[in-house]
Structure formats: C-alpha cells, structure tokens
Design an enzyme around this catalytic site. Structure first.
Site, mmCIF file in Angstrom:
data_model
loop_
_atom_site.group_PDB
_atom_site.id
_atom_site.type_symbol
_atom_site.label_atom_id
_atom_site.label_comp_id
_atom_site.label_asym_id
_atom_site.label_seq_id
_atom_site.Cartn_x
_atom_site.Cartn_y
_atom_site.Cartn_z
ATOM 1 N N GLY A 31 0.823 -1.200 0.000
ATOM 2 C CA GLY A 31 0.000 0.000 0.000
ATOM 3 C C GLY A 31 0.860 1.255 0.000
ATOM 4 O O GLY A 31 1.970 1.292 -0.553
ATOM 5 N N SER A 32 0.363 2.305 0.646
ATOM 6 C CA SER A 32 1.031 3.607 0.576
ATOM 7 C C SER A 32 2.380 3.640 1.275
ATOM 8 O O SER A 32 3.145 4.580 1.080
ATOM 9 C CB SER A 32 0.120 4.679 1.173
ATOM 10 O OG SER A 32 -1.022 4.855 0.358
ATOM 11 N N ALA A 33 2.698 2.638 2.112
ATOM 12 C CA ALA A 33 4.033 2.589 2.712
ATOM 13 C C ALA A 33 5.102 2.498 1.632
ATOM 14 O O ALA A 33 6.247 2.933 1.826
ATOM 15 C CB ALA A 33 4.137 1.416 3.678
#
Length: 899
Positions: A641-643
């Site tokens: 995801g956005s990590a």
C-alpha cells in the site's frame, strides 16, 4: 537341476533372515529374549515346504523340457525356479525391518507368513485353475460381495472402511478381491477368445468385464481405498490390452483414470491432500507433505551404506511398518540394501511375466499376466509414491510390508504362478502367440517402471542423500542429543529463551517465554524436527562443528562432550514483549531493527503458538486456517500500500524525474487500467509538491510520478532496497514479488507506484527500507543471531555488521525529511512521541475479500536513528489509525531499552 538351484537360493534367504534378525537383536540389547529371532528364521525356513512339494510332484510326473515356439519363446518347462526364492528373499528382508520396529509385529507377521505358506501348498496340491475358471461368474460375484461387505459392515480405520472385524482378527477384503477379479478377468476373457476361435477380441467383448471392474471401483471408492482402486483399474486395463490387443481403448481408459483421480480430489479432501503432497511436499513439511518428506529424509539419512540393522531411527516414520517400510529399510541398509529390494522385486516381476508368456493356454497366460501386473503395479505405486514419482497411496510393498491379509494373498499369488508354470498341455489356441507377445510387452512396461524406481532411488539416496540428512525437518539429530545436552538460547541481555532440562531419557526442551518469541526462537521436537533459531543454529546447539561434513551428516561429537554450545540473539525480550502487547491478539507482524547494525531487536508474529506444547498440539496448529506456525515477519507477504510510496519517492529522486518542487494537481481520483483509483475520502488534494504528497499520502501524485519515471527506474531502486529478493536473514525469508518490466509497462507502473498491483513484500523487507532511509542510504544485513558461545561461556563467533549503500545520502535525507512531516502533521500523527522526532509512513493496502491491511514503517530519532520499525495488521483498516499507534508504543519501548 532347477530344483537344486531353488533350494540353494531358499537356504540363502534363510541365512539372510537369520543374520538380519540377529543383528537387529544385538542392536536392541542382549537383555531381550532371542525368541523372535528363532521364530522369524523358522518362518522363512517354511518356504522349503512348498519347495519340497514341488520337488515331489515333479518327481512323480516329470515335466517335459521347454518347447520353443514359432515366435522364439518357450512354452512349458515346469515352474519357474526363481519365483519361490525371490518371494522368500523379500520376506527375509522385511522380517528384520519389522522386528526393528516392533517385536510383537514380527511375531504376528511370522504367523501370517506360515499361514500363507500353508495356503500356497494347498494351491499347489489341490487347486485346478481350469476347473475354477468354469465358475468365473461366481468368482466375480464373490469379489463384489466381499467389497460390499466392507462398505456395509466394515470398521473405519484412519478414515477408510477397508476392514471387517471377525472376533479378534480384522480382515481386509480388498486384498483377496485382487486375486478373485484377476481370476474372473482371465476366465472371462479366455472363454471369449475360445468362442472367437482364438482371435483377438473386439473391444466390445470387454464390456461385461468393465462393468464388474467399474462396480468394484465404486465399492472401493466408497471405502475410500484409493490405492486399491487405482491398482484394480491398472490390472483391468492390462488384462483388456492382453486379450484384445487394442491400444486405443486402454489409453482412453488410462486418461479417464487420471481425470477421475483429479475429479476425486474435489470430492474427497484426503485425495486432494495426497495430490498436493505429491506436487510439493516441502511446502508443508509438518502437514500434507509429512509422510513423503520423512520417507525421503530417512533414505537420505541412510546414504550409500546405511546406518546398520537396528542402528537407525526408522521408528520416527509414520506408518513405518506398512506404507513406509521401504524407507525404513533404506535408512538402515543404505542405497545398496534398498536397491537390492528393488532389484529382487524387478526380477520377480520379470519372472512372473516369463511364466505368463510360457503358459500353455490363454487362461493360464492371462491369469499369470494379471497376477504379475498386481505385484508389479503395487510395487511401483508404493515405491514411486515414496520417491515422488506418483502420489503416495496406502499400499503394502509385496512380501515386505507388515500385514496379514497382504502377506497371505501375495503368497497365494506365488502358489498360483507356480501352478501355472506346472500346467501341461497345449490349448490349441491359434492366437496364443500374439497373446504371449502382448504379455511380454506388459512385462517390459512393468520392468521399466521398476527401473525408473531404481533410478529415482539413486537420485534421492545417492545424490541428494547428504542434503536430505541435513534437512531441518530431520528429527534424527535430535535423538542424538540424548548424549549431548542441547545448548541454551539467550536474548541480548542473557535472559534464557530456550533451555534443556532433565537428564538422559527425560531430557527435554523448555521455553521460558512461551509464545512470546515462538517464531524467532522456534522449537526442537523429536517428532516434528526443528524450526526457527533451533533449526538455523542446530549444529552449534548440539555441539557439532558449525560447518563441514560432520555437521552435514549429523554426526555427534564424542561422548566426552556433555553439552552443546549456547546462542545469543540480538533480540531484546523487553522490546519483544512491548511489540507483542501493542499488536495484541490481532493477526499481523511487528519487526524492530537497529538501523546502524541490522540487529533484529524484536520479531513478533501473530497468531503465535507455545513451543512448550509442540509435541501434543502441532498437528492441530497445522490444520488451523489462521496459520499460527507461519512467521509473518519474514515469510508473510502483503501488498505494501502507501508505505511503498517511500520507495517511489526515492526512485523518482534518483532518476531525476522528481524534485522537492515537483507539483501535481490532484483531482481526487484517476482512471488506471480501467479502474477508478481515489484518494482517502475521495477528496482531491489540489496542487501538491513532493513533501505534501507524502505527508497527505496522495495516490494521484505518486501514480503520476511512477508514470513519469517508468518501470525500469522504479524497479531499479526497489531492487536496491531489497524488494523482490529474500533478505540474507538467519531464518527462512520470503522474496515477495517485485513486478517485472513487462508487468510495469504502461499503466502497470502506476499501480506499483502506490503499492498495489502484484507487488508483495514482507514486514522484514519494509523494515529494511525504513532502516536504509533513516541510516542515510546505507542498508545493513538483518541478523538475529548475535553470538555463539562454548559451554564454558567463551565467545567463538560474533555477528559483524555488513552494510552497503543503496541510496545516495541526499536522496535518503530528502525522503527522511518528508517522513518526519508525515508524523508531525500528516497521516501518521498517531505515531508521534513527546520529546522524540519520529519519521514514518502509513499504508492502507487493499486486499481481496475483506478490509485492507494496515501498515506503518518508521525510524527514530529521525536525526540519529537507533530504531527502525515495520508494522502490519492484517485486515486492520487504515494504517494511520491502526498501525501507527502500535508503532508508537514499540518505538517508545525500543528507545527506552537502548538507553
């Protein structure tokens, strides 16, 4: 002359049995009575009785010399002189192996051997095959009734209804049914051939036989006896080919058999499990693949020469006396002994089909061919299953495996073959020559199958043997620990995580922290082998050299070494406890690193297990859907995801397509590969620069950044940071998946740029990404094992940090600055700590079928990091709301422990 050779070989079998039983007895200890040795030897000596019966009958009615036929083969000449000795030799090898496993089983098996010999003599004296063939339909009906009785009145054993209990004795009807159906097939097909004037039968004449076989198969499947069903189908197809000469219907039947087996996998879970275990038994060492893996390990542990009779550990094998007795023999007699068993079986099959090809009538020829197919196919199925040539099925190895029904029936088969060999007279069948030719071809196929088994045996035991013996799932080295106490595993502050308690036979492994550090520490079990550090540091903990031939072969040090070495971990038990408390009972993982060395300070995976209960509870854990045995830190794979935007930012800066001043207008959504991608809440961010995009986790910005830099640039930086490659960790670690350039082509790079698509990472990999950014672009190899010590406390090895630059310092500094803003006033505010500057990045990764995974990666203090963290909460929801608070608690505890 032939009978004299037979007698000499039978005496050799008696000598082999006596020697093997004696050696096993001596290995067991002289305090045990010698009675089993005498009984086992007498049982093998009993083969001299049918030999004498044959000699007397042959003396009364001398057998004419063999007659050479027009096709170059021989007809007649009396019973084959090798059939009886070969059966005796196989029994002589099997009895010591059974005695090694259980003396009580030996006494029972000896009784079954004597009963089988008595029935063999009865067949030789009283059975007229041609007379019995006249009642072929009664024979077929009897076979079906026996199978139906097992379905209706059978008792369930190990999930199947193969057995009928008669008083204290249990009978397996399917063993007798094999002979009855072969006799029915031979009688039916030979009669049809006679009516057809000896010509090859049209395929339609096999329809009644097919109907009987199909009904028998259905009854076997109702019993869940897949092995017997496959064997019956094979024998039926072979008989049809021999009688008709039609290849196409037989091939169609074989294809239908394979398709039916695949279809059964959807109906019966145990069939599906066997197919999975066949394809990749190593993927589930303690579950589906346990039998096959342990059988191969047993063969590998035996190597070329074997451990010696009575000196191995075949008793750790499941179903060692029945399904896996060949592996038990291979362990103690080595490749030489195992090959001898295969060669004896191969020769027995060859002589059986030779008897079929010399039979005077089509009835005897088909009967001998069918019986030969039973013996050969059964051997190929069980040996091939052990050696991963075919799926493993529960069939006994003829004359070797423990089992009264199987032993009696196999000896009756030998009696029938000897009876066929003694038959006289020509049947006047003009098609007999063609029948014999087809039987010889079937014999070649049978021998070819056993040759394939011999080659596979050479590969697994000869070539792969040392690697199999050194496999962590091998429990044999643990058995050697009764002479050497296993060393202690400590955390970094010398708090014990695994200790050995008790003495001698009562010695066992205890884990003071229980489930807290279960995945990194692992377990050491006599039944189930080892995992975690217990497996990775097994040689040192057992007092073996850390590398070299002795360690590979699992050879213990001399008895004067009373204790193995100790292992000190980088793990800090207090940090581990804080991480476990922060994660709670939620599924997921937390990993804590020292970014300046790579030391793993904590590694928490949930659900967990208590290693103190492995011996009793591990089978149940294997069946749980939530996979408590999976080390999610290093082996759990998730979309980041956005990590992952941290990686995308670093890639864009390195490629020059991004600068801190680069702006993008965010309308709140974008169409990507035909799917609408939105930002959190569906609201646009307006015009944002790079720092603001990371702080606010703007999907649109990073999708456009990925499209601008292209797949090659993104992939280059991600690979440098370790994405898509298994970390060089002390424990098994998954590589994850870094999309290929083809997957990243076009809009594919846009998906990967904000951490979605086919991208998969482990928590350990994301912790390394965070550590590299915080450490100015230098990435250190993660290590869990910090030191090895001798029993006297002297350190003999200490881990040395191994770092390499993966990002230039300026790029790392820019990314770190943006991560600080994420925590200070962005999506990661829940990770903020008073008095400490924390840098981090949230992630909310879409997952099919449920809520998204919650991610958070961080390092602190931002100006001089001492801690790097990765948190994933499976199906947790938003990373900022769920994972960031977990990270805050962990960072606080880790910094406190580092003071």
């Amino acid at each position: 002359m032939a009978r004299a050779q037979e007698r000499h070989l039978l005496l050799l079998a008696v000598l082999i049995a006596a020697t093997g039983l004696t050696l096993v007895h001596l290995a067991r200890g002289t305090e045990h009575p010698w009675t089993p040795v005498g009984i086992g030897t007498l049982a093998v000596s009993g083969f001299l009785v049918p030999h004498l019966v044959l000699a007397v009958r042959q003396g009364r009615a001398p057998t004419a010399p063999p007659v050479r036929t027009d096709d170059g083969s021989e007809r007649g000449g009396g019973p084959d002189p090798l059939l009886l000795p070969l059966a005796a030799l196989l029994v002589a090898v099997g009895l010591p192996a059974i005695y090694r496993l259980d003396p009580v089983l030996l006494l029972r098996q000896a009784l079954w051997v004597v009963c089988g010999q008595a029935l063999m003599v009865a067949v030789l004296v009283a059975v007229d095959v041609r007379a019995v063939a006249r009642y072929r339909y009664l024979v077929g009906a009897a076979a079906l009734l026996l199978l139906a009785a097992a379905v209706l009145f059978g008792v369930e054993v190990a999930g199947t209804r193969q057995w009928i209990r008669v008083g204290p004795v249990t009978v397996q009807p399917s063993e007798s049914v094999k002979v009855l159906l072969v006799l029915f097939a031979a009688a039916y097909l030979s009669e049809k051939r006679r009516l057809a004037g000896g010509a090859s039968l049209p395929a339609r004449f096999a329809a009644p036989l097919g109907a009987v076989a199909a009904l028998a198969l259905l009854l076997l499947l109702a019993q869940r006896d897949l092995g017997a069903a496959l064997l019956l189908a094979t024998v039926t197809l072979a008989s049809v080919y021999a009688a008709t000469g039609r290849t196409l219907p037989v091939l169609a039947g074989f294809v239908a058999l394979v398709a039916a087996t695949a279809g059964l996998a959807t109906l019966f879970p145990h069939v599906a499990r066997r197919l999975v275990a066949w394809r990749d038994p190593w993927s589930d060492l303690q579950g589906l693949g346990y039998q096959v893996v342990q059988a191969l390990i047993a063969l590998g542990s035996g190597g070329i020469t074997g451990t010696g009779p009575g000196l191995g550990h075949p008793d750790v094998l499941p179903a060692a006396a029945t399904d896996l007795i060949f592996a038990a023999i291979g362990e103690e007699l080595g490749l030489a002994g195992a090959l001898a068993v295969v060669c004896a079986t191969l020769l027995l099959a060859a002589r059986t089909f030779r008897t079929a090809a010399r039979a005077p009538t089509a009835l005897e020829a088909l009967l001998a061919g069918g019986l030969g197919t039973v013996l050969a196919a059964q051997a190929v199925m069980i040996l091939g299953g052990i050696l991963r040539l075919v799926p493993l099925t529960g069939l006994p190895l003829p004359f070797v495996s423990y089992g009264g029904n199987a032993m009696i029936v196999n000896l009756v088969i030998v009696g029938l073959l000897l009876r066929v060999g003694a038959a006289a007279g020509a049947g006047g069948d003009p098609g007999l020559l063609r029948l014999r030719a087809r039987l010889r071809r079937l014999g070649i196929v049978a021998v070819g199958g056993l040759v394939t088994v011999a080659v596979a045996l050479g590969w697994w035991q000869g070539v792969r043997g040392p690697a199999l013996a050194a496999h962590p799932a091998n429990p044999r080295p643990l058995l050697a620990e009764r002479a050497v106490a296993r060393g202690t595993i400590y955390d970094r502050r010398m708090r014990p995580l695994a200790v050995t308690v008790g003495e001698g036979e009562a010695r066992r492994r205890r884990y003071p922290s229980g489930a807290l550090a279960a995945h990194p520490v692992g377990y050491a079990s006599l039944r189930f082998g080892k995992a975690g550090v217990e497996a990775a540091e097994d040689a040192h903990l057992r007092g073996l050299p850390s590398r070299g031939l002795l360690a590979a072969l699992g050879v213990p040090l001399p008895a004067r070494t009373r204790r193995g070495g100790d292992v000190v971990l980088a793990l800090d038990l207090e940090v581990q406890r804080a991480a476990a408390a922060a994660l709670g009972e939620r599924a997921g993982a937390v990993v804590v690193l020292d970014p300046q060395s790579g030391a793993v300070l904590a590694a928490v995976s949930r659900p967990a297990f208590d290693p103190n209960a492995v011996e009793t509870d591990l089978p149940r854990w294997r069946e749980r859907a939530d996979a408590p045995l999976l080390d999610r830190v290093a082996q759990g794979l998730y979309p980041p995801g956005s990590a992952f935007k941290v990686v995308t930012m670093a890639a864009g800066l390195a490629a020059g397509t991004l600068t801190p001043e680069t702006t993008v207008h965010c309308p709140g959504s974008i169409l990507l590969r035909g799917r609408r991608v939105t930002d959190l809440g569906g609201r646009g961010h307006g015009t944002v620069d790079l720092d603001a995009a990371l702080r606010r986790s703007c999907n649109i910005y990073f999708i456009r950044a990925g499209l601008a830099m292209g797949g090659a640039a993104l992939r280059r930086t991600a690979a440098a940071l370790g994405v898509g490659r298994a970390p060089a960790y002390d424990l098994p670690a998954a590589a994850g998946h870094l999309p290929s350039l083809r997957e990243l082509a076009g809009e594919g790079v846009g998906q990967a740029a904000f951490g979605q698509g086919s991208l998969l990472v482990s928590p350990l990999q994301m912790a390394l990404v965070s550590a590299a950014v915080g450490n100015g672009g230098v990435l250190y190899r993660p290590f869990l094992v910090a030191a090895r010590r001798r029993p006297d406390g002297r350190v003999v090895w200490r881990a040395q940090p191994q770092g390499r630059r993966v990002l230039d310092a300026q790029t790392a500094a820019l990314v770190a600055r943006a991560m600080v803003e994420v925590v200070r006033r962005g999506t990661g505010r829940a990770a903020a700590l008073p008095g400490v500057v924390v840098a981090g990045k949230t992630g909310t990764a879409d997952a099919p079928g449920g809520a998204p995974h919650a991610w958070f990666i961080a390092f602190a203090p931002a100006e001089a990091p001492r801690v790097a963290v990765a948190v994933v909460v499976e199906r947790g929801g938003a990373g900022g709301a769920v994972a960031a608070p977990v990270a805050a608690q962990v960072v606080r505890a880790a910094l406190a422990a580092a003071r």
